[in-house]
Design an enzyme around this catalytic site. Sequence first.
Site, PDB file in Angstrom:
ATOM      1  CB  CYS A   1      -0.947   0.005   1.190  1.00 35.55           C
ATOM      2  SG  CYS A   1      -0.122  -0.207   2.782  1.00 35.55           S
TER       3      CYS A   1
ATOM      4  N   GLY B   1       0.021   3.035  10.040  1.00 37.89           N
ATOM      5  CA  GLY B   1      -1.015   3.959  10.465  1.00 37.89           C
ATOM      6  C   GLY B   1      -1.035   5.232   9.632  1.00 37.89           C
TER       7      GLY B   1
ATOM      8  N   GLY C   1      -2.760   8.060  10.850  1.00 43.57           N
ATOM      9  CA  GLY C   1      -3.084   9.180  11.723  1.00 43.57           C
ATOM     10  C   GLY C   1      -4.491   9.699  11.491  1.00 43.57           C
TER      11      GLY C   1
END
Length: 496
Positions: free
Chosen positions: A251, A421, A423
Site C-alpha cells: 500500500c 497507520g 493518523g
Amino acid sequence: MATLDKDLLALQEMRDAVKNANAAQAIYMQYSQQQVDTIVKAVADAAFKEAERLAKMAVEETGMGVWNHKKIKNEVASRDLYEDIKDLKTVGVVGFDRAKKVTEIASPFGVVAGIIPTTNPTSTAIFKAMISLKTRNALVVSPHPYAVKCTKEALDVCRIAAEKAGAPEGLLQCLTMSSMEATQQLMKHRDIHLILATGGGALVKAAYSSGKPAYGVGPGNVPAYIEKSANVVKAVRQLVQSKSFDNGTICATEQAIVVDKAVAQQVMAELKKNNAYIVNDEEKVKMEQLISPTPGKVNPKIVGRSATHIAQVAGITVPDNTKVIIGVETMIGKNIPFSLEKLSPIFALYIVEDSVEAKQVMIDLLNIGGRGHTCSIHTENAALAEQFAVDLPVSRFIVNSLSSIGAVGGTTGLAPSFTLGCGTFGGNITSDNVTARHLINIKRMAYGTKDVDVPEPLVEATSVVEAVLAQEPTVDAATVQQIVEQVLKQISSQNK
C-alpha cells in the site's frame, strides 16, 4: 445425511478459536521476558527459513505478485522485525524514572484479532504473530477468502515453532472457513481485546465500529515527486523497481510520478531505459477502461498482476520486458482512473512547472484517497524535502528511496511493519508503523514526591455572622456579675 450450514460452522470455529486463545493467553501472560524472547526468536528463525516456500504458496493461491519479492517481504516480517524488537522489554517492569519516582509496568492486551489482506497474506500473518508473541498476547487470524491456505500455513509455521520453544498450545489460531459473518463477529466478540485490521476501507471501518480498540490502516495513493535537483537516473531506477516490486501490492507503493518540467524529458527517457512503457492516447483509453470499469473503483483483476499481463488484457502490445505501464495525466479525481490507487504496476505521470504546483498536485492526489499514508520525494534539496514533509498530510515521507520497501522499514530506519497507520489525516488512531510496543498496556506506579499542606476550607464572608450566632455562649458567671454591677451604677447615677 443433513449437511451443516457453512456459516454456522464458521461461527463455531471462530468461537472455539477465541476460547482456546483466551485459555492459552492466561497461561502465557505468566511467562518471563526470557521465555518470551526465546519463543519469538524461534518463530523468527522458522519463518525466515520458510520465507521462499510461503512466498510461492501465496502467489500460487492468489495469482498476485512475484514470489521472490514476497520472499523478501517474509524476510522483513521475520528477521528484520526480530532485530528491531528483540531488545524491547514487554514483561514486568519496563521503565523507571528515578527523578520522578515513576515505575512503568507492561501488561498484555489479551487476545488480538488479526485481519489479513490478500495482497500480503503470509508476511502480514508472520508480522502479527511476531508482535503478538513478543507482547504476551494471543492471536486469532482471519485470512482473506482468496488466501486462506497460504495464510494458515504461515501461521502454522509460527505456531509450531512457538510451541516447540515452550509456548502454550492454542496461542495462535487461524480461521479457515472464509466467512464474512464470522470475521465480523470475531471483531465484536467479548473476549477479543484488540483488532489489528489490514485491508480495504470497508473492513477497516468495520473494525473501528466494532466497539473494540482497533488499529486500522487506510489506503495509500502515494505520489512521488522528482524535483529538478534530483539524481534523475537513480530516481527513475528506484521508482520502476519500487512500482514493479511484488507487482505493486504494497500500500506504500508509489501510484503517481510528479516531475518538474525542467527535467521531464530526461525522466521520460530514463523511464524507457528502465523498461517502462508509456501509452499513447488510444492505448490510454483502453487502460482507463480496464483500470476502473466502474467510476471510482479499481478493477480487482489488475491488482498484483504483471505489466505484460495487464497490457494483454487491455489489448495493448508491449515489449516482453515491460515492468511498468505509464499514462501521462493532467487531471485528478475519483473518475480519473490513472489518478487512483491501482495496486499494480501502473503509474500516472504529471508534469508540473515547479515545487509549488507539485505540492498542490500531491495534495489533490492524497485527497481522493491516501491522506495520512505516505509520500516520496527525489531531491538534493534537503530544505525543500523538509518543508514538503511539514506541509503534506502524510505520516511517512520517504526521501531518495523506494517508497514501497522504505515505508515498511526495508530501506529506511522506520520500524519494520506491515500495518502502517495514517493518523487522523486518514481516520486512524496512530500515524506510526504499528509494531510490538503498540500491543502492550503500560501501567504506572508513582510515589509521592511533594508534601502538601491542605488548608482548611475558607468561610464565606456572608456566613460570618451566622457562624458567630451559631456558637455556644462562652461568658462565665463572674463576667455576668460585673456587667450587672456596671449597669446598676449607671442607673443610680442617672437618678441623682
